[in-house]
Enzyme design. Structure first.
Site, PDB file in Angstrom:
ATOM      1  N   CYS A 405       0.808  -1.108  -0.064  1.00 42.38           N
ATOM      2  CA  CYS A 405      -0.063  -0.078   0.140  1.00 42.38           C
ATOM      3  C   CYS A 405       0.869   1.312   0.120  1.00 42.38           C
ATOM      4  O   CYS A 405       0.431   2.397  -0.571  1.00 42.38           O
ATOM      5  CB  CYS A 405      -0.891   0.125   1.130  1.00 42.38           C
ATOM      6  N   HIS A 449      -2.801   0.270   6.950  1.00 43.91           N
ATOM      7  CA  HIS A 449      -2.727   0.606   5.311  1.00 43.91           C
ATOM      8  C   HIS A 449      -2.604   1.969   5.060  1.00 43.91           C
ATOM      9  O   HIS A 449      -2.811   2.988   5.956  1.00 43.91           O
ATOM     10  CB  HIS A 449      -4.247   0.449   4.804  1.00 43.91           C
ATOM     11  N   ASP A 465      -7.970   4.748  -3.452  1.00 47.43           N
ATOM     12  CA  ASP A 465      -7.073   3.758  -2.780  1.00 47.43           C
ATOM     13  C   ASP A 465      -6.438   2.989  -4.156  1.00 47.43           C
ATOM     14  O   ASP A 465      -7.157   1.999  -4.959  1.00 47.43           O
ATOM     15  CB  ASP A 465      -7.972   2.982  -2.035  1.00 47.43           C
TER      16      ASP A 465
END
Length: 650
Positions: A405, A449, A465
């Protein structure tokens, strides 16, 4: 007056110290655990072989050397007088004191020291299993102490039954004092903890690798319980920090942005939830993305970026309630725009790619172009990416194309800023494992994250995202479904069969209930309980209620003492009285002034078929009761015989 200890008493002291020190093996240094284990093993061997105890002078030399060793090693590690040093000294002295215990006074000191050693276990944590272990251990130590101080009662009194009754008698007092005694926000004293111990969670700096190390841990970060509707998986973004400044390697927060507080939005509530946050040694809380309110917590404030900061660090488990609300778009001012577009020199290939996207007419199209890049090119999601060079973004986008991430959010925000779209990085947690048995989310460190936010005209800051473009399973099914790396065994272990998952959820439900109802019961919860009972919620009202309940309990406890009670019977007398009651029901009661021999004569006339046995029973009783020197075993044998006796029929 002191006396020498028997071999049985010394074995009991050894067993109780082993029981008390066993959990300390997880908390203390390995070398100290080995040293204590060696001392206890030698004591066990000495008792087995019946060797004499070591000289006191030798034990004194060993004690001084061991104490100096503990202090020197602690100072070498750069620690002062902290928790580990204090507990290590106490454990070490407990083991050495056992080696020199020869008299009753030594054993009494070991008896008291065992309780201090049990209490020090709670300096490292307070799980429910530890409370049960300490309770059982304390009862075992009390049993040993009872037989140690009163050896004559062994064989006459069941210590376990006696201590069990004491526990029941003390239970109402325990409940009342726990519920009504004024709670302190912090303990009156606190030893310095080791700040480097354990995993603290998300930090305020994001650079290649730091979130990846955190993702490998399955430790619980927090638990979240929703009241009413639950969010969908793509809404479970737990906001922690917003990162603005990029130096070519790492993303950092903006001190200028944190200086401005945000007004709590007045809007319709979407979700209500309660979070039980594990200590992470930072000031911020985790909330359900943007548009939040924190209830019953007046020790912090929101920043303009939706972060929530307390005045002090979260160094112990805390519980807070919050809501998620809809929020109006933020107006973009010039300083914020400049900060959201700033990039340091470097990464020419990424800049050239973003320059081509800058010709697209809308920011949304540039966002779509970046997401399409991640979907179409051979990018992969892994916790073991190749190392990046000085031009980190170029290296990732055009060479390695493997990461997690933080790689995707960092490169995405870089591309957006280079194409003229204001963007920033947000770090926190994504998703969580839903415990269907207890109805709450378990958010682990593995759920850490990083994602991005872009500012779009008319919509304000919008979450994007980029990791979801590469690994949709990370959002829809959680980290365990997205990771297949060989070095992530702990994460992949969460993918267990249904029966094992249910067992894990059941245990975690017990842990969460203990945390919520016992460990998180603070002054705020205490005053809230008074409000729910319809009482005045302040300290004076609490003190009055506590005094009233304690006075009632004290009155109930003294009522048995006010009753007229006869003299206490010995086991021999009680068995004789029981025999007399049986014979009275058969038609021949004993007269108040009648002795056992006269009663035996009258019984022989009333029950001639049982005369021999009754004469023997009552004659033996008279001999035992009036005899000068009668053994305890003989009295117990007669009592058992009398209780088993049944008058035969004609």
């Amino acid at each position: 007056m002191s006396r020498p200890l028997t071999a049985l008493e010394q074995r009991r002291l050894l067993s109780q110290l082993l029981l008390v020190l066993l959990p300390h093996g997880w908390n203390l240094p390995v070398w100290l655990s080995a040293l204590v284990g060696l001392a206890l093993g030698w004591q066990a061997l000495r008792l087995w072989r019946r060797w004499p105890p070591p000289p006191r002078l030798l034990l004194s030399v060993i004690s001084i050397a061991a104490l100096l060793l503990v202090i020197v090693l602690n100072l070498r590690d750069g620690n002062g007088f902290n928790r580990e040093l204090a507990v290590s000294i106490l454990v070490l002295f407990g083991a050495l004191k056992l080696l020199e215990s020869r008299q009753l006074r030594d054993a009494q000191f070991c008896f008291l020291l065992a309780f201090f050693l049990l209490l020090t276990l709670f300096l490292y944590g307070q799980p429910f299993w530890l409370a049960a272990y300490v309770l059982v251990s304390a009862i075992f130590v009390l049993r040993n102490g009872l037989y140690l101080c009163h050896p004559s009662i062994e064989g006459q009194l069941s210590a376990w039954r006696f201590l069990g009754r004491l526990q029941l008698y003390g239970l109402p007092w325990l409940v009342v004092l726990f519920v009504l005694f004024p709670r302190l926000d912090r303990p009156l004293w606190q030893l310095q903890h080791d700040p480097g111990r354990g995993i603290t969670g998300v930090s305020d700096l994001m650079s290649p690798g730091n979130i990846g190390q955190l993702i490998r841990s399955t430790e619980v970060a927090f638990r979240a319980e929703f009241s009413g509707a639950r969010p969908s998986p793509d809404e479970l973004y737990w906001r922690g920090l917003v990162l603005w400044d990029y130096d070519g390697r790492s993303w950092l927060p903006s001190p200028e942005r944190r200086a401005f507080a945000r007004d709590i939005p007045a809007a319709s509530i979407r979700y209500r939830y309660r979070v039980t946050l594990e200590p992470h040694q930072q000031r911020w809380l985790y909330l359900l993305d943007r548009g939040q309110q924190v209830l019953d917590n007046d020790r912090g404030n929101f920043t303009v970026d939706g972060e929530y900061f307390r005045q002090s660090t979260v160094d112990s488990r805390m519980m807070y309630r919050a809501t998620a609300v809809a929020e109006d778009p933020e107006v973009m001012d010039t300083p914020t725009l400049q900060q959201a577009l700033y990039l340091p020199p470097g990464n020419p290939r990424a800049r050239a790619l973003a320059a081509r996207w800058a010709s697209l007419p809308t920011p949304q199209q540039r966002v779509n172009a970046a997401l399409a890049l991640f979907r179409q090119a051979p990018f992969g999601y892994t916790l073991e990416p190749p190392p990046l060079g000085e031009q980190a973004v170029d290296d990732f986008l055009f060479r390695t194309r493997l990461g997690f991430c933080e790689h995707y959010s960092s490169s995405f925000v870089f591309l957006m800023r280079a194409s003229g779209v204001p963007a920033r990085v947000v770090v926190g947690y994504l998703g969580g494992e839903y415990n269907t048995l207890s109805n709450y989310y378990i958010v682990r460190q593995a759920d850490a994250h990083a994602w991005a936010e872009v500012w779009l005209p008319g919509r304000g800051w919008v979450r994007v995202d980029p990791t979801a473009a590469v690994s949709p399973d990370r959002v829809d099914q959680g980290i365990a479904a997205a990771i297949n790396d060989a070095g992530a065994q702990d994460i992949r272990a969460l993918r267990t069969p249904d029966w094992m998952r249910s067992l894990r959820w059941g245990v975690d439900g017990l842990v969460n209930g203990w945390n919520k109802w016992i460990l998180s019961y603070d002054s705020r919860e205490q005053l809230g309980m008074l409000e729910r009972l319809g009482l005045e919620s302040n300290a004076m009202a609490l003190a009055r209620l506590l005094g009233l309940v304690l006075a009632s309990l004290l009155l109930l406890a003294t009522l048995p003492l006010l009753r007229q009670r006869g003299p206490k019977l010995s086991p021999l007398q009680a068995a004789y009285q029981q025999l007399c009651q049986q014979l009275a029901k058969a038609g021949c009661p004993r007269q108040p002034q009648e002795g056992p021999l006269d009663y035996a004569t009258r019984l022989s006339q009333a029950f001639p078929h049982a005369a021999r046995e009754l004469q023997s029973l009552l004659t033996s009783y008279a001999r035992l009761y009036y005899g000068a020197a009668v053994s305890e075993q003989a009295m117990q044998a007669w009592a058992q015989r009398a209780r088993r006796y049944r008058l035969p029929r004609h």
